[in-house]
Design an enzyme around this catalytic site. Structure first.
Site, PDB file in Angstrom:
ATOM      1  N   HIS A  90       0.826  -1.207   0.000  1.00 27.20           N
ATOM      2  CA  HIS A  90       0.000   0.000   0.000  1.00 27.20           C
ATOM      3  C   HIS A  90       0.862   1.260   0.000  1.00 27.20           C
ATOM      4  O   HIS A  90       1.903   1.314   0.652  1.00 27.20           O
ATOM      5  CB  HIS A  90      -1.030  -0.006   1.136  1.00 27.20           C
ATOM      6  CG  HIS A  90      -0.502   0.018   2.540  1.00 27.20           C
ATOM      7  ND1 HIS A  90      -0.268   1.199   3.212  1.00 27.20           N
ATOM      8  CD2 HIS A  90      -0.215  -0.974   3.413  1.00 27.20           C
ATOM      9  CE1 HIS A  90       0.153   0.914   4.445  1.00 27.20           C
ATOM     10  NE2 HIS A  90       0.199  -0.392   4.592  1.00 27.20           N
ATOM     11  N   ASP A  92      -0.202   4.372   0.918  1.00 25.21           N
ATOM     12  CA  ASP A  92      -0.511   5.396   1.926  1.00 25.21           C
ATOM     13  C   ASP A  92       0.232   5.129   3.226  1.00 25.21           C
ATOM     14  O   ASP A  92       0.683   4.012   3.489  1.00 25.21           O
ATOM     15  CB  ASP A  92      -2.022   5.477   2.202  1.00 25.21           C
ATOM     16  CG  ASP A  92      -2.578   4.231   2.868  1.00 25.21           C
ATOM     17  OD1 ASP A  92      -2.241   3.111   2.424  1.00 25.21           O
ATOM     18  OD2 ASP A  92      -3.340   4.364   3.847  1.00 25.21           O
ATOM     19  N   ASP A 152       6.060   1.476   6.590  1.00 24.78           N
ATOM     20  CA  ASP A 152       4.699   0.936   6.479  1.00 24.78           C
ATOM     21  C   ASP A 152       3.955   1.837   5.513  1.00 24.78           C
ATOM     22  O   ASP A 152       3.456   2.882   5.916  1.00 24.78           O
ATOM     23  CB  ASP A 152       4.044   0.909   7.856  1.00 24.78           C
ATOM     24  CG  ASP A 152       2.619   0.416   7.823  1.00 24.78           C
ATOM     25  OD1 ASP A 152       2.198  -0.107   6.780  1.00 24.78           O
ATOM     26  OD2 ASP A 152       1.920   0.566   8.833  1.00 24.78           O
ATOM     27  N   GLU A 186      -4.959   1.939   2.717  1.00 27.22           N
ATOM     28  CA  GLU A 186      -5.010   0.753   3.586  1.00 27.22           C
ATOM     29  C   GLU A 186      -5.186   1.170   5.030  1.00 27.22           C
ATOM     30  O   GLU A 186      -5.913   0.528   5.790  1.00 27.22           O
ATOM     31  CB  GLU A 186      -3.719  -0.063   3.438  1.00 27.22           C
ATOM     32  CG  GLU A 186      -3.754  -1.419   4.150  1.00 27.22           C
ATOM     33  CD  GLU A 186      -3.244  -1.406   5.598  1.00 27.22           C
ATOM     34  OE1 GLU A 186      -3.369  -2.436   6.268  1.00 27.22           O
ATOM     35  OE2 GLU A 186      -2.735  -0.363   6.068  1.00 27.22           O
ATOM     36  N   GLU A 187      -4.484   2.222   5.436  1.00 24.68           N
ATOM     37  CA  GLU A 187      -4.457   2.596   6.862  1.00 24.68           C
ATOM     38  C   GLU A 187      -5.824   3.033   7.373  1.00 24.68           C
ATOM     39  O   GLU A 187      -6.062   3.041   8.580  1.00 24.68           O
ATOM     40  CB  GLU A 187      -3.431   3.721   7.088  1.00 24.68           C
ATOM     41  CG  GLU A 187      -2.005   3.332   6.729  1.00 24.68           C
ATOM     42  CD  GLU A 187      -1.395   2.328   7.695  1.00 24.68           C
ATOM     43  OE1 GLU A 187      -2.067   1.941   8.668  1.00 24.68           O
ATOM     44  OE2 GLU A 187      -0.239   1.935   7.447  1.00 24.68           O
ATOM     45  N   ASP A 209       3.641  -6.313   3.809  1.00 28.48           N
ATOM     46  CA  ASP A 209       3.161  -5.274   4.728  1.00 28.48           C
ATOM     47  C   ASP A 209       3.341  -5.709   6.179  1.00 28.48           C
ATOM     48  O   ASP A 209       2.692  -5.186   7.073  1.00 28.48           O
ATOM     49  CB  ASP A 209       1.671  -4.996   4.414  1.00 28.48           C
ATOM     50  CG  ASP A 209       1.159  -3.724   5.080  1.00 28.48           C
ATOM     51  OD1 ASP A 209       1.981  -2.894   5.500  1.00 28.48           O
ATOM     52  OD2 ASP A 209      -0.072  -3.585   5.181  1.00 28.48           O
ATOM     53  N   HIS A 391       3.660   3.570  12.514  1.00 28.95           N
ATOM     54  CA  HIS A 391       2.732   4.637  12.931  1.00 28.95           C
ATOM     55  C   HIS A 391       3.322   5.500  14.042  1.00 28.95           C
ATOM     56  O   HIS A 391       2.583   6.066  14.843  1.00 28.95           O
ATOM     57  CB  HIS A 391       1.364   4.075  13.401  1.00 28.95           C
ATOM     58  CG  HIS A 391       0.712   3.176  12.395  1.00 28.95           C
ATOM     59  ND1 HIS A 391      -0.567   2.696  12.555  1.00 28.95           N
ATOM     60  CD2 HIS A 391       1.143   2.684  11.214  1.00 28.95           C
ATOM     61  CE1 HIS A 391      -0.880   1.938  11.509  1.00 28.95           C
ATOM     62  NE2 HIS A 391       0.151   1.911  10.690  1.00 28.95           N
TER      63      HIS A 391
HETATM   64 ZN   LIG Z   1       0.797  -1.267   6.448  1.00 23.95          ZN
END
Ligand SMILES: [Zn+2]
Length: 420
Positions: A90, A92, A152, A186-187, A209, A391
Site C-alpha cells: 500500500h 498510503d 509501512d 489501507e491505513e 506489509d 505509525h
Molecule cells: Zn501497512
C-alpha cells in the site's frame, strides 16, 4: 562489521531496495479518515505516478493508474501454465503520526546502542525494542525524529518494485505471470474494499506489509464496531427534581460494568477485546463508541452480546431512558478463506525457506488489506517487510531485512513457476 545478506539475490537487490525506500518516503502519502473519494489524499497519486513511470521504464508496458488511484502492471510469465500471482503493497501512510517532510537517515553498521535522532529528542532505545537489539551490524533506516518513516508500507512498495526489476532483468529465471498492485488507503481500511479484482485477474496474492524478517501472516482479527447510543431526558438542572435522566451518567455506569480483563491493554496473543475508543455525552444523549475484536467469530459474537447485555441492563434501570446498540462488521479473519486454499500459504513458507528463514506464522492483532481481499475472493496472506514501530516517530527498518523481503518475493515467483 555489517552482517551478510540472507542470499546472493538479497545482496544484489539491497542497493535498489534502499534507494527506492529513501525516495518514496519523501513523498507525503498520508491517508485521511475523512474519506470521500479514492484515494483520500492527492499525495498518494503523486507516488502512484512515480511508480507507473518506473514500472514502464522496467518494461511493464501496461502499467497504469486506474480511476480510483490503484497502480497495476503485469510482468509476463517465462513458463506456461502457472497461476497468475499478485504482489501488493500500500502506498498510503498512517494518519496517526506526522507524515509530511520525512527526512530518512541511514545508520550504517548499527552498533547496538541507543540511536538518538536529531529532532524532538526522539531516541530508539534497544532496551525497549528487542527487535532493534537483534539488528547489530544491520544498516538501520530511521526518521529524523519528528515524523513517521513510512516504511509501512513503502518498504513493501520498494521491495515489490526491486523484485520486479530483478525478475525483469533475469528472464532466464522461471516465473509465472506476476500482477503488481499498489493500493491506496489501507491505513483507513478503505482501499481494498474498492480494488477491482476482476481487472487485477490474479489467482492469489501476497501483501508485503508485515514486520520482522521471517514472519508471515495468514490470520488476523475478525473485527466489528459497536456503538451504544443512550437517550435520557434533559431538563434544566434547576427544575430537574424527579425529571432529569442523565444519559452521560448511564454511559458511565455501562463503562464501569465492562470487564477490565477484556480490554486491549489486558489481553495478548489470541485473546480478543472490547475497546472503548470514544465517549461523547450530554445530559440528554450519550454515545459510547467501541471496536470489538477476536480471532474466533463465536467469541467475537459473545463480546458483542456482553456489551449489549450490559448496556440494556443499565438503561433498563431507568424506564424513561432508552438505548440502541449499533453493530457493524469491519473485516473478517482471513484464516477462514486461506484455509480453503492451503497452497497459497504453503508457497509463502517455501519461499521463506529458500531464502534461509524458518517461517513463523504470526497472527496479527489487527487487519491488513489481505483480510478484506481474502474475503472478497483473492486469497492474500501477508509477508514481512523488515520495518518496525509503525505509525510512530520511532519507526525504523533494516536495510538487510528489506533486501531479504524482496528476495522472498523473487523466490515466490520461482515456487509458483514450479506449479505450472
Ligand atoms: Zn501497512
Amino acid at each position: 562489521m555489517t552482517v551478510p545478506h540472507s542470499s546472493e539475490i538479497a545482496a544484489a537487490l539491497a542497493p535498489d531496495v534502499l534507494d527506492r525506500l529513501l525516495r518514496y518516503v519523501r513523498i507525503d502519502t498520508q491517508s485521511d479518515r475523512a474519506y470521500t473519494q479514492s484515494p483520500s489524499t492527492p499525495g498518494q497519486l503523486e507516488l502512484a505516478r512515480v511508480l507507473v513511470s518506473e514500472l514502464l521504464a522496467l518494461g511493464l508496458a501496461d502499467a497504469a493508474i486506474d480511476a480510483l488511484g490503484f497502480v497495476t502492471a503485469t510482468l509476463p510469465a517465462t513458463v506456461e501454465g502457472a497461476p497468475v500471482i499478485g504482489l501488493l503493497a500500500h502506498v498510503d501512510t498512517s494518519p496517526d503520526a506526522p507524515g509530511a517532510g520525512v527526512e530518512p537517515l541511514v545508520h550504517a553498521d548499527y552498533d547496538g546502542g541507543v540511536i538518538a535522532l536529531p529532532r524532538n529528542g526522539t531516541r530508539l532505545d534497544p532496551q525497549r525494542m528487542p527487535e532493534l537489539s537483534a539488528k547489530v551490524g544491520h544498516d538501520i533506516v530511521t526518521t529524523s525524529g519528528d515524523t513517521l518513516l513510512g516504511a509501512d508500507d513503502k518498504a513493501g512498495v520498494a521491495e515489490v518494485m526491486a523484485a520486479v526489476a530483478y525478475l525483469a532483468a533475469h528472464p532466464e529465471l522461471p516465473r509465472p505471470t506476476i500482477r503488481v498492485g499498489f493500493t491506496p488507503d489501507e491505513e483507513i481500511g478503505e482501499g481494498a474494499k474498492v480494488f477491482d479484482l476482476d481487472a487485477f485477474g490474479a489467482d492469489c496474492a501476497y501483501t508485503l506489509d508485515g514486520s520482522e524478517a521471517g514472519e508471515f501472516t495468514d490470520e488476523t482479527f475478525t473485527a466489528a464496531s459497536a456503538n451504544v447510543r443512550i437517550r435520557g431526558v434533559d431538563v434544566h438542572p434547576g427544575f430537574a427534581t424527579g425529571k432529569l435522566v442523565n444519559a452521560t451518567r448511564l454511559a458511565g455506569e455501562i463503562l464501569a460494568r465492562l470487564p477490565p480483563e477484556l480490554t486491549p491493554e489486558a489481553t495478548a496473543e489470541r485473546e480478543g477485546f472490547i475497546h472503548v475508543y470514544s465517549v461523547d455525552g450530554s445530559a440528554g444523549a450519550a454515545t459510547i463508541r467501541t471496536i470489538v475484536r477476536d480471532f474466533d467469530d463465536d467469541r467475537l459474537a459473545e463480546h458483542v452480546a456482553l456489551l449489549r447485555r450490559v448496556a440494556e441492563e443499565v438503561v433498563a434501570s431507568e424506564p424513561r431512558a432508552d438505548v440502541e446498540v449499533e453493530v457493524a462488521a469491519q473485516y473478517p479473519n482471513m484464516r477462514t478463506f486461506l484455509d480453503e486454499r492451503p497452497e497459497v500459504s504453503a508457497a509463502a513458507e517455501e519461499a521463506l525457506r529458500r531464502e534461509g528463514f524458518e517461517p513463523r506464522r504470526v497472527p496479527i492483532r489487527g487487519g491488513t488489506d489481505g483480510s478484506i481481499l481474502s474475503a472478497r475472493g483473492l486469497p492474500t496472506p501477508n509477508l514481512f517487510t523488515g520495518g518496525h514501530e509503525f505509525h510512530s516517530v520511532r519507526e525504523w527498518a533494516s536495510a538487510q531485512d528489506m533486501a531479504s523481503a524482496a528476495a522472498v518475493a523473487v523466490r515466490l515467483a520461482g515456487v509458483w513457476a514450479e506449479r505450472a
